[in-house]
Design an enzyme around this catalytic site. Structure first.
Site, PDB file in Angstrom:
ATOM      1  N   HIS A 145       0.858  -1.197   0.000  1.00  0.00           N
ATOM      2  CA  HIS A 145       0.000   0.000   0.000  1.00  0.00           C
ATOM      3  C   HIS A 145       0.891   1.244   0.000  1.00  0.00           C
ATOM      4  CE1 HIS A 145      -3.451   2.473   0.554  1.00  0.00           C
ATOM      5  NE2 HIS A 145      -3.781   2.181   1.793  1.00  0.00           N
ATOM      6  N   HIS A 162      -2.325  -2.731  -9.560  1.00  0.00           N
ATOM      7  CA  HIS A 162      -3.299  -2.044  -8.693  1.00  0.00           C
ATOM      8  C   HIS A 162      -4.548  -2.903  -8.604  1.00  0.00           C
ATOM      9  CE1 HIS A 162      -5.811   1.125  -7.021  1.00  0.00           C
ATOM     10  NE2 HIS A 162      -4.683   1.744  -6.734  1.00  0.00           N
ATOM     11  N   ASP A 180       2.840   5.242  -7.115  1.00  0.00           N
ATOM     12  CA  ASP A 180       4.044   5.125  -6.269  1.00  0.00           C
ATOM     13  C   ASP A 180       5.309   4.930  -7.081  1.00  0.00           C
ATOM     14  OD1 ASP A 180       1.746   3.546  -4.333  1.00  0.00           O
ATOM     15  OD2 ASP A 180       2.895   5.231  -3.567  1.00  0.00           O
TER      16      ASP A 180
HETATM   17  C1  SDX Z   1      -1.458   1.949  -3.499  1.00  0.00           C
HETATM   18  O1  SDX Z   1      -6.196   0.662  -3.240  1.00  0.00           O
HETATM   19  C2  SDX Z   1      -5.698   1.784  -3.528  1.00  0.00           C
HETATM   20  O2  SDX Z   1      -6.382   2.680  -4.031  1.00  0.00           O
HETATM   21  C3  SDX Z   1      -4.237   1.964  -3.142  1.00  0.00           C
HETATM   22  C4  SDX Z   1      -3.589   3.245  -3.592  1.00  0.00           C
HETATM   23  C5  SDX Z   1      -4.163   4.430  -2.898  1.00  0.00           C
HETATM   24  O3  SDX Z   1      -4.041   5.545  -3.451  1.00  0.00           O
HETATM   25  O4  SDX Z   1      -4.652   4.279  -1.744  1.00  0.00           O
HETATM   26  O5  SDX Z   1      -3.723   3.397  -4.988  1.00  0.00           O
HETATM   27  C6  SDX Z   1      -2.098   3.259  -3.249  1.00  0.00           C
HETATM   28  O6  SDX Z   1      -1.400   1.167  -2.597  1.00  0.00           O
HETATM   29  C7  SDX Z   1      -0.985   1.605  -4.886  1.00  0.00           C
HETATM   30  C8  SDX Z   1      -0.368   0.179  -4.965  1.00  0.00           C
HETATM   31  C9  SDX Z   1       1.046   0.260  -4.376  1.00  0.00           C
HETATM   32  N1  SDX Z   1       1.602  -1.097  -4.237  1.00  0.00           N
HETATM   33  C10 SDX Z   1       2.595  -1.528  -5.008  1.00  0.00           C
HETATM   34  O7  SDX Z   1       3.055  -0.897  -5.970  1.00  0.00           O
HETATM   35  C11 SDX Z   1       3.157  -2.868  -4.593  1.00  0.00           C
HETATM   36  C12 SDX Z   1       3.258  -3.749  -5.835  1.00  0.00           C
HETATM   37  N2  SDX Z   1       1.920  -4.030  -6.311  1.00  0.00           N
HETATM   38  C13 SDX Z   1       1.351  -5.309  -5.874  1.00  0.00           C
HETATM   39  O8  SDX Z   1       1.643  -5.678  -4.569  1.00  0.00           O
HETATM   40  C14 SDX Z   1      -0.070  -5.483  -6.349  1.00  0.00           C
HETATM   41  O9  SDX Z   1      -0.139  -5.026  -7.635  1.00  0.00           O
HETATM   42  C15 SDX Z   1      -1.204  -4.888  -5.553  1.00  0.00           C
HETATM   43  C16 SDX Z   1      -1.167  -5.301  -4.132  1.00  0.00           C
HETATM   44  C17 SDX Z   1      -1.206  -3.398  -5.661  1.00  0.00           C
HETATM   45  C18 SDX Z   1      -2.464  -5.450  -6.183  1.00  0.00           C
HETATM   46  O10 SDX Z   1      -2.363  -6.842  -6.031  1.00  0.00           O
HETATM   47  P1  SDX Z   1      -3.505  -7.799  -6.620  1.00  0.00           P
HETATM   48  O11 SDX Z   1      -4.848  -7.221  -6.374  1.00  0.00           O
HETATM   49  O12 SDX Z   1      -3.208  -9.198  -6.175  1.00  0.00           O
HETATM   50  O13 SDX Z   1      -3.217  -7.695  -8.172  1.00  0.00           O
HETATM   51  P2  SDX Z   1      -3.948  -8.561  -9.245  1.00  0.00           P
HETATM   52  O14 SDX Z   1      -5.044  -9.382  -8.687  1.00  0.00           O
HETATM   53  O15 SDX Z   1      -4.270  -7.590 -10.333  1.00  0.00           O
HETATM   54  O16 SDX Z   1      -2.780  -9.585  -9.752  1.00  0.00           O
HETATM   55  C19 SDX Z   1      -2.959 -10.197 -11.021  1.00  0.00           C
HETATM   56  C20 SDX Z   1      -1.677 -10.945 -11.304  1.00  0.00           C
HETATM   57  C21 SDX Z   1      -1.276 -11.952 -10.255  1.00  0.00           C
HETATM   58  O17 SDX Z   1      -0.491 -12.913 -10.926  1.00  0.00           O
HETATM   59  P3  SDX Z   1      -1.159 -14.359 -11.364  1.00  0.00           P
HETATM   60  O18 SDX Z   1      -1.591 -15.008 -10.048  1.00  0.00           O
HETATM   61  O19 SDX Z   1      -2.338 -13.987 -12.253  1.00  0.00           O
HETATM   62  O20 SDX Z   1      -0.045 -15.085 -12.077  1.00  0.00           O
HETATM   63  O21 SDX Z   1      -0.576 -10.006 -11.360  1.00  0.00           O
HETATM   64  C22 SDX Z   1       0.373 -10.369 -10.372  1.00  0.00           C
HETATM   65  C23 SDX Z   1      -0.347 -11.183  -9.355  1.00  0.00           C
HETATM   66  O22 SDX Z   1       0.556 -12.041  -8.667  1.00  0.00           O
HETATM   67  N3  SDX Z   1       0.878  -9.119  -9.818  1.00  0.00           N
HETATM   68  C24 SDX Z   1       2.162  -8.778  -9.817  1.00  0.00           C
HETATM   69  C25 SDX Z   1       2.201  -7.497  -9.246  1.00  0.00           C
HETATM   70  N4  SDX Z   1       0.964  -7.128  -8.940  1.00  0.00           N
HETATM   71  C26 SDX Z   1       0.144  -8.129  -9.292  1.00  0.00           C
HETATM   72  N5  SDX Z   1       3.278  -9.430 -10.244  1.00  0.00           N
HETATM   73  C27 SDX Z   1       4.444  -8.760 -10.068  1.00  0.00           C
HETATM   74  N6  SDX Z   1       4.559  -7.526  -9.535  1.00  0.00           N
HETATM   75  C28 SDX Z   1       3.458  -6.871  -9.124  1.00  0.00           C
HETATM   76  N7  SDX Z   1       3.576  -5.682  -8.606  1.00  0.00           N
END
Ligand code: SDX
Length: 392
Positions: A229, A268, A326
């Protein structure tokens, strides 16, 4: 159908509440604060005006803006005893640990803004939190660095005052670079609110029990700290440092595909298109690095190489993994000399207005009930107790 937006039944099933503050369309990459597109606010507004908009629902008149800015400035000092809290920490305490503790402790100092049923108490709590968060964040940084605690100064903008409180010393006034102040103000605006993200939902759930506003915001800060986050901007810089240089990008990206690493600053839960804030932040990044003559900054070049691969590689395209806000904010903060340990505190101080706007909206709703999420039980079926001497 709510207002001008119609939702499909599937979405409605996932909605945790109704709110009139922020609208996000994750598929179209749209973000509106009280109906105003984030692109227009980032271009034409400033952070305190955005605070007024989020809290009150309308853009302020010149008189309202002047009064709002003055009131925030009047509340930006801390009760002098609060300075003792900073001195109770080890010097190497993470600023977010200090912010969680000190913001929660504000409820022991401001008894005239604890009664959640009194609109005047709610209003003063909002002003105090928006005004004092930068002061608290700056003191956490200064204590870390062994600097004497500092005080806000009249006549500076919100961003200028934060920089002044962080970097000025009794022997040398920090000269605020207008480029830095403008970039910081824009980062505050882009992070001000974002609908029902994890930390805002934490604040709403805490507030639904009747907890005081300072305790609720402390809960939001604790939730924001996580690397998935608000801690992502700090994690982006750590990731860039670990990769080292462009020659290592291919190996790192293979590690991401093998699920050994996450690509921090990408992906996201809601945006399955480019995060509109990331697009604005990317332009700001170019502007700042150009203006500061840092366009050959190796970190920025490395970040651009990562972005290029991620936007062209089927693995990331299939998963709709775009850069989020971010990814670029960390590079901008690093370029203007903000230490990495202060990236998430800056996110927290910027998001305080969003948290308190959602809290006020919820508390002001007479039909509000305590939040109580339910679960699907997957544990053991009913069974009888076994005395310890009978257990195998
Ligand atoms: C913020 O919610 C908000 O509004 C938050 C925010 C705000 O203003 O409050 O926008 C601020 O928190 C932005 C996000 C910051 N976090 C990061 O940058 C950390 C890296 N991102 C990940 O941890 C992830 O993308 C999340 C937590 C943000 C979202 O995770 P999800 O919901 O599990 O993502 P998804 O379901 O879309 O994933 C789909 C696929 C999965 O792979 P498969 O199981 O399909 O093979 O994409 C993969 C995930 O494992 N994946 C990633 C990834 N994010 C998702 N793989 C590698 N790197 C990533 N960053």
């Amino acid at each position: 159908k709510t207002g001008m937006f119609t939702y499909d039944p599937g979405f409605l099933a996932t909605a945790s509440c109704e709110s009139s503050i922020t609208f996000i369309d994750g598929d179209l990459g749209q973000l509106y604060y009280r109906g105003y597109p984030i692109e227009q606010l980032a271009e034409h507004s400033d952070y305190l005006e955005v605070c007024y908009l989020l809290l009150n629902g309308e853009l302020p008149t010149p008189e309202q803006k002047k009064h709002f800015d003055y009131t925030v400035m009047r509340h930006n000092m801390l009760h002098d005893q609060i300075h003792n809290f900073f001195r109770g920490f080890r010097r190497d305490a993470h600023p977010m640990a200090v912010m969680v503790a000190v913001v929660g402790a504000l409820s022991a100092f401001y008894s005239d803004s604890l009664d959640i049923n009194d609109p005047r108490h709610r209003e003063v709590a909002a002003f105090r939190l928006i005004a004092k968060l930068p002061t608290i964040a700056a003191q956490a940084y200064r204590y870390n660095r062994g600097l004497p605690l500092s005080y806000p100064k009249a006549g500076l903008t919100y961003a200028e005052n934060f920089l002044h409180m962080m970097f000025s010393t009794p022997v040398e006034e920090y000269k605020v670079n207008p480029i830095t102040a403008r970039a910081l103000d824009r980062i505050f605006t882009l992070h001000a609110d974002h609908e029902q993200n994890a930390s805002t939902s934490t604040v709403r759930l805490s507030g639904s029990s009747g907890a005081n506003p300072f305790a609720c915001i402390a809960a939001g800060i604790a939730c924001l700290w996580g690397p998935s986050h608000g801690g992502a901007n700090e994690a982006v810089l750590k990731m860039l440092d670990e990769i080292g240089d462009v020659s290592k990008v291919a190996d790192f990206m293979q590690g991401v595909k093998d699920k050994r690493y996450k690509l921090m600053g990408f992906g996201h839960r809601v945006y399955k298109n480019m995060d509109p804030r990331a697009a604005i932040m990317r332009d700001t990044c170019h502007e700042v690095l150009n203006d500061l003559g840092l366009h050959d900054d190796p970190k920025f070049k490395l970040a651009m190489a990562l972005e290029k691969i991620a936007l062209e590689d089927p693995y990331f395209i299939e998963r709709k993994l775009y850069p989020n806000v971010d990814f670029y904010s960390g590079i901008v903060l690093s370029a203007v000399g903000i230490p990495v340990s202060m990236f998430t505190p800056i996110f927290a101080l910027a998001r305080t207005v969003g948290w308190i706007s959602h809290w006020s909206e919820m508390i002001g709703d007479p039909t509000m009930k305590i939040g109580r999420p339910r679960q699907l039980y997957t544990g053991a079926p009913r069974r009888d107790y076994v005395a310890i001497d009978k257990r195998k």
